[in-house]
Design a protein around this motif. Structure first.
Motif, PDB file in Angstrom:
ATOM      1  N   LEU A  69      -6.936 -19.230  -7.837  1.00 18.60           N
ATOM      2  CA  LEU A  69      -6.675 -17.801  -7.775  1.00 18.60           C
ATOM      3  C   LEU A  69      -7.978 -17.036  -7.590  1.00 18.60           C
ATOM      4  O   LEU A  69      -8.910 -17.179  -8.381  1.00 18.60           O
ATOM      5  CB  LEU A  69      -5.984 -17.333  -9.064  1.00 18.60           C
ATOM      6  N   LYS A  70      -8.034 -16.228  -6.545  1.00 18.03           N
ATOM      7  CA  LYS A  70      -9.226 -15.416  -6.290  1.00 18.03           C
ATOM      8  C   LYS A  70      -9.122 -14.079  -7.018  1.00 18.03           C
ATOM      9  O   LYS A  70     -10.096 -13.591  -7.566  1.00 18.03           O
ATOM     10  CB  LYS A  70      -9.427 -15.191  -4.796  1.00 18.03           C
ATOM     11  N   PHE A  71      -7.955 -13.463  -6.999  1.00 17.51           N
ATOM     12  CA  PHE A  71      -7.670 -12.241  -7.745  1.00 17.51           C
ATOM     13  C   PHE A  71      -6.182 -11.953  -7.620  1.00 17.51           C
ATOM     14  O   PHE A  71      -5.480 -12.597  -6.839  1.00 17.51           O
ATOM     15  CB  PHE A  71      -8.507 -11.042  -7.264  1.00 17.51           C
ATOM     16  N   TYR A  72      -5.700 -11.016  -8.433  1.00 13.06           N
ATOM     17  CA  TYR A  72      -4.316 -10.582  -8.283  1.00 13.06           C
ATOM     18  C   TYR A  72      -4.226  -9.079  -8.409  1.00 13.06           C
ATOM     19  O   TYR A  72      -5.153  -8.419  -8.889  1.00 13.06           O
ATOM     20  CB  TYR A  72      -3.370 -11.295  -9.252  1.00 13.06           C
ATOM     21  N   GLU A  73      -3.105  -8.549  -7.920  1.00 16.06           N
ATOM     22  CA  GLU A  73      -2.851  -7.110  -7.945  1.00 16.06           C
ATOM     23  C   GLU A  73      -1.435  -6.870  -8.448  1.00 16.06           C
ATOM     24  O   GLU A  73      -0.565  -7.729  -8.298  1.00 16.06           O
ATOM     25  CB  GLU A  73      -2.936  -6.498  -6.548  1.00 16.06           C
ATOM     26  N   ILE A  74      -1.216  -5.678  -8.975  1.00 17.31           N
ATOM     27  CA  ILE A  74       0.111  -5.256  -9.396  1.00 17.31           C
ATOM     28  C   ILE A  74       0.330  -3.840  -8.876  1.00 17.31           C
ATOM     29  O   ILE A  74      -0.516  -2.966  -9.079  1.00 17.31           O
ATOM     30  CB  ILE A  74       0.243  -5.271 -10.931  1.00 17.31           C
ATOM     31  N   ASP A  75       1.467  -3.636  -8.217  1.00 14.69           N
ATOM     32  CA  ASP A  75       1.846  -2.301  -7.752  1.00 14.69           C
ATOM     33  C   ASP A  75       3.047  -1.804  -8.544  1.00 14.69           C
ATOM     34  O   ASP A  75       4.033  -2.537  -8.696  1.00 14.69           O
ATOM     35  CB  ASP A  75       2.263  -2.318  -6.279  1.00 14.69           C
ATOM     36  N   LYS A  76       2.977  -0.574  -9.018  1.00 18.31           N
ATOM     37  CA  LYS A  76       4.136   0.108  -9.562  1.00 18.31           C
ATOM     38  C   LYS A  76       4.641   0.987  -8.426  1.00 18.31           C
ATOM     39  O   LYS A  76       3.952   1.926  -8.010  1.00 18.31           O
ATOM     40  CB  LYS A  76       3.760   0.954 -10.771  1.00 18.31           C
ATOM     41  N   VAL A  77       5.800   0.678  -7.897  1.00 22.38           N
ATOM     42  CA  VAL A  77       6.326   1.392  -6.741  1.00 22.38           C
ATOM     43  C   VAL A  77       6.854   2.748  -7.204  1.00 22.38           C
ATOM     44  O   VAL A  77       7.602   2.821  -8.188  1.00 22.38           O
ATOM     45  CB  VAL A  77       7.424   0.569  -6.029  1.00 22.38           C
ATOM     46  N   ILE A  78       6.466   3.811  -6.497  1.00 20.62           N
ATOM     47  CA  ILE A  78       6.827   5.155  -6.943  1.00 20.62           C
ATOM     48  C   ILE A  78       7.853   5.858  -6.060  1.00 20.62           C
ATOM     49  O   ILE A  78       8.496   6.793  -6.504  1.00 20.62           O
ATOM     50  CB  ILE A  78       5.577   6.034  -7.116  1.00 20.62           C
ATOM     51  N   SER A  79       7.997   5.427  -4.808  1.00 19.32           N
ATOM     52  CA  SER A  79       9.018   6.037  -3.952  1.00 19.32           C
ATOM     53  C   SER A  79       9.234   5.175  -2.724  1.00 19.32           C
ATOM     54  O   SER A  79       8.496   4.218  -2.474  1.00 19.32           O
ATOM     55  CB  SER A  79       8.623   7.460  -3.536  1.00 19.32           C
ATOM     56  N   GLY A  80      10.242   5.573  -1.969  1.00 19.71           N
ATOM     57  CA  GLY A  80      10.489   4.936  -0.682  1.00 19.71           C
ATOM     58  C   GLY A  80       9.627   5.578   0.384  1.00 19.71           C
ATOM     59  O   GLY A  80       8.544   6.105   0.104  1.00 19.71           O
ATOM     60  N   ARG A  81      10.137   5.582   1.600  1.00 21.41           N
ATOM     61  CA  ARG A  81       9.374   6.108   2.739  1.00 21.41           C
ATOM     62  C   ARG A  81       8.961   7.561   2.545  1.00 21.41           C
ATOM     63  O   ARG A  81       7.872   7.965   2.927  1.00 21.41           O
ATOM     64  CB  ARG A  81      10.211   5.955   4.012  1.00 21.41           C
ATOM     65  N   THR A  82       9.811   8.349   1.917  1.00 21.31           N
ATOM     66  CA  THR A  82       9.465   9.733   1.601  1.00 21.31           C
ATOM     67  C   THR A  82       9.526   9.903   0.088  1.00 21.31           C
ATOM     68  O   THR A  82      10.167   9.102  -0.605  1.00 21.31           O
ATOM     69  CB  THR A  82      10.441  10.736   2.270  1.00 21.31           C
ATOM     70  N   PRO A  83       8.882  10.937  -0.440  1.00 21.61           N
ATOM     71  CA  PRO A  83       8.870  11.115  -1.900  1.00 21.61           C
ATOM     72  C   PRO A  83      10.261  11.208  -2.523  1.00 21.61           C
ATOM     73  O   PRO A  83      10.437  10.897  -3.692  1.00 21.61           O
ATOM     74  CB  PRO A  83       8.092  12.420  -2.090  1.00 21.61           C
ATOM     75  N   ASN A  84      11.252  11.637  -1.750  1.00 22.31           N
ATOM     76  CA  ASN A  84      12.613  11.780  -2.290  1.00 22.31           C
ATOM     77  C   ASN A  84      13.444  10.509  -2.181  1.00 22.31           C
ATOM     78  O   ASN A  84      14.539  10.446  -2.731  1.00 22.31           O
ATOM     79  CB  ASN A  84      13.336  12.938  -1.603  1.00 22.31           C
ATOM     80  N   ASP A  85      12.971   9.517  -1.450  1.00 19.28           N
ATOM     81  CA  ASP A  85      13.705   8.250  -1.299  1.00 19.28           C
ATOM     82  C   ASP A  85      13.490   7.371  -2.521  1.00 19.28           C
ATOM     83  O   ASP A  85      12.367   7.263  -3.034  1.00 19.28           O
ATOM     84  CB  ASP A  85      13.227   7.480  -0.061  1.00 19.28           C
ATOM     85  N   GLN A  86      14.549   6.732  -2.978  1.00 18.96           N
ATOM     86  CA  GLN A  86      14.425   5.762  -4.056  1.00 18.96           C
ATOM     87  C   GLN A  86      13.528   4.617  -3.577  1.00 18.96           C
ATOM     88  O   GLN A  86      13.608   4.201  -2.426  1.00 18.96           O
ATOM     89  CB  GLN A  86      15.801   5.199  -4.434  1.00 18.96           C
ATOM     90  N   PRO A  87      12.700   4.086  -4.453  1.00 20.82           N
ATOM     91  CA  PRO A  87      11.848   2.962  -4.036  1.00 20.82           C
ATOM     92  C   PRO A  87      12.700   1.717  -3.784  1.00 20.82           C
ATOM     93  O   PRO A  87      13.647   1.448  -4.519  1.00 20.82           O
ATOM     94  CB  PRO A  87      10.908   2.755  -5.220  1.00 20.82           C
TER      95      PRO A  87
END
Length: 140
Positions: A69-87
Protein backbone atom coordinates in the motif's frame (compact mmCIF):
# COMPACT_ATOMS: atom_id res chain seq x y z
CA UNK A 1 18.04 42.83 16.85
CA UNK A 2 16.00 44.26 13.99
CA UNK A 3 18.33 42.68 11.38
CA UNK A 4 17.99 39.28 13.08
CA UNK A 5 14.21 39.55 12.87
CA UNK A 6 14.42 40.65 9.22
CA UNK A 7 16.38 37.48 8.45
CA UNK A 8 14.39 35.00 10.57
CA UNK A 9 10.89 36.05 9.47
CA UNK A 10 11.42 35.49 5.71
CA UNK A 11 13.20 32.21 6.45
CA UNK A 12 10.29 31.06 8.63
CA UNK A 13 7.77 32.01 5.92
CA UNK A 14 9.76 30.17 3.26
CA UNK A 15 9.98 26.99 5.35
CA UNK A 16 6.26 27.20 6.14
CA UNK A 17 5.30 27.59 2.48
CA UNK A 18 7.58 24.79 1.33
CA UNK A 19 6.21 22.38 3.93
CA UNK A 20 2.57 23.10 3.08
CA UNK A 21 1.28 20.44 0.68
CA UNK A 22 -2.47 20.97 0.94
CA UNK A 23 -4.27 20.12 -2.28
CA UNK A 24 -1.39 18.19 -3.80
CA UNK A 25 -1.46 14.56 -4.79
CA UNK A 26 1.11 12.34 -3.12
CA UNK A 27 4.36 12.30 -5.06
CA UNK A 28 4.25 8.49 -5.04
CA UNK A 29 1.30 8.44 -7.45
CA UNK A 30 2.59 7.28 -10.82
CA UNK A 31 1.71 5.50 -14.03
CA UNK A 32 1.70 1.73 -13.59
CA UNK A 33 0.31 1.81 -10.06
CA UNK A 34 -3.11 0.38 -9.33
CA UNK A 35 -6.10 2.00 -7.70
CA UNK A 36 -8.63 -0.10 -5.84
CA UNK A 37 -11.88 1.85 -5.60
CA UNK A 38 -14.53 0.82 -3.07
CA UNK A 39 -17.90 2.44 -3.79
CA UNK A 40 -20.80 2.49 -1.32
CA UNK A 41 -23.96 3.09 -3.40
CA UNK A 42 -26.62 5.39 -2.01
CA UNK A 43 -30.27 4.39 -1.78
CA UNK A 44 -33.31 4.34 0.43
CA UNK A 45 -32.51 3.02 3.89
CA UNK A 46 -28.74 2.94 3.28
CA UNK A 47 -26.58 3.90 6.25
CA UNK A 48 -22.90 4.72 6.60
CA UNK A 49 -20.82 5.64 9.68
CA UNK A 50 -18.01 7.77 8.25
CA UNK A 51 -16.18 8.13 11.58
CA UNK A 52 -15.93 4.37 12.04
CA UNK A 53 -14.86 3.91 8.41
CA UNK A 54 -12.09 6.54 8.77
CA UNK A 55 -10.86 5.54 12.21
CA UNK A 56 -11.28 1.75 12.25
CA UNK A 57 -12.15 -0.01 8.99
CA UNK A 58 -9.80 1.60 6.48
CA UNK A 59 -6.78 1.54 8.84
CA UNK A 60 -7.50 -2.15 9.54
CA UNK A 61 -7.57 -3.02 5.83
CA UNK A 62 -4.52 -0.83 5.17
CA UNK A 63 -2.66 -2.81 7.81
CA UNK A 64 -3.60 -6.06 6.06
CA UNK A 65 -2.28 -4.74 2.72
CA UNK A 66 1.05 -3.82 4.32
CA UNK A 67 4.02 -2.44 2.39
CA UNK A 68 2.28 -2.91 -0.97
CA UNK A 69 0.00 0.00 0.00
CA UNK A 70 1.41 3.36 -1.06
CA UNK A 71 -1.43 5.45 0.42
CA UNK A 72 -5.20 5.51 0.70
CA UNK A 73 -7.96 8.08 0.43
CA UNK A 74 -11.52 8.40 1.67
CA UNK A 75 -14.22 10.52 0.04
CA UNK A 76 -17.43 11.57 1.75
CA UNK A 77 -19.75 12.12 -1.20
CA UNK A 78 -21.80 15.30 -0.82
CA UNK A 79 -23.95 15.49 -3.96
CA UNK A 80 -24.59 14.21 -7.43
CA UNK A 81 -23.84 16.08 -10.64
CA UNK A 82 -25.52 19.21 -9.29
CA UNK A 83 -25.80 20.35 -5.67
CA UNK A 84 -29.50 19.37 -5.63
CA UNK A 85 -28.93 15.83 -6.95
CA UNK A 86 -28.73 13.00 -4.44
CA UNK A 87 -25.22 11.53 -4.37
CA UNK A 88 -24.92 8.24 -6.27
CA UNK A 89 -22.69 6.95 -3.45
CA UNK A 90 -22.42 7.75 0.25
CA UNK A 91 -18.67 7.18 0.40
CA UNK A 92 -15.74 6.05 -1.72
CA UNK A 93 -12.50 4.53 -0.49
CA UNK A 94 -9.31 4.16 -2.51
CA UNK A 95 -6.22 2.03 -1.98
CA UNK A 96 -3.18 2.76 -4.16
CA UNK A 97 -0.96 -0.30 -4.55
CA UNK A 98 1.91 -1.38 -6.76
CA UNK A 99 1.14 -5.10 -7.00
CA UNK A 100 -2.34 -6.55 -7.62
CA UNK A 101 -1.51 -10.24 -6.93
CA UNK A 102 -0.03 -9.15 -3.57
CA UNK A 103 -3.12 -7.06 -2.86
CA UNK A 104 -5.43 -9.97 -3.73
CA UNK A 105 -3.45 -12.30 -1.49
CA UNK A 106 -3.61 -9.89 1.46
CA UNK A 107 -7.33 -9.30 1.06
CA UNK A 108 -8.06 -13.00 0.51
CA UNK A 109 -6.19 -13.97 3.66
CA UNK A 110 -8.23 -11.47 5.68
CA UNK A 111 -11.57 -11.46 3.87
CA UNK A 112 -13.54 -12.79 6.86
CA UNK A 113 -12.33 -9.98 9.14
CA UNK A 114 -12.99 -7.37 6.45
CA UNK A 115 -16.51 -8.54 5.59
CA UNK A 116 -17.52 -9.13 9.22
CA UNK A 117 -16.55 -5.51 9.98
CA UNK A 118 -19.08 -4.11 7.46
CA UNK A 119 -21.88 -4.36 10.04
CA UNK A 120 -20.02 -1.89 12.24
CA UNK A 121 -20.32 0.98 9.77
CA UNK A 122 -22.76 0.23 6.95
CA UNK A 123 -25.63 -1.85 5.61
CA UNK A 124 -24.35 -1.41 2.04
CA UNK A 125 -22.70 -4.10 -0.08
CA UNK A 126 -19.70 -2.21 -1.54
CA UNK A 127 -18.79 -2.31 -5.21
CA UNK A 128 -15.06 -2.80 -5.87
CA UNK A 129 -13.26 -1.67 -9.00
CA UNK A 130 -9.56 -2.15 -9.71
CA UNK A 131 -7.88 0.04 -12.29
CA UNK A 132 -4.42 0.67 -13.63
CA UNK A 133 -3.25 4.27 -13.44
CA UNK A 134 -2.37 5.24 -16.99
CA UNK A 135 -1.59 8.92 -16.64
CA UNK A 136 -0.83 11.37 -13.84
CA UNK A 137 -0.87 15.07 -14.73
CA UNK A 138 -0.11 17.77 -12.20
CA UNK A 139 -1.49 21.22 -12.97
CA UNK A 140 -0.26 24.43 -11.43
Amino acid sequence: MKSKFAFILPLFLLVTLLSCKTGQLPSTLSKGMYKVTILYPNGEGKTFDMDYYEQKHMPMVANFIGDNLKFYEIDKVISGRTPNDQPPHLAVGYFYVSNIPEYNQAIGANIDAIVSDFKNYTNIQPVVQISEIRQVVYQK
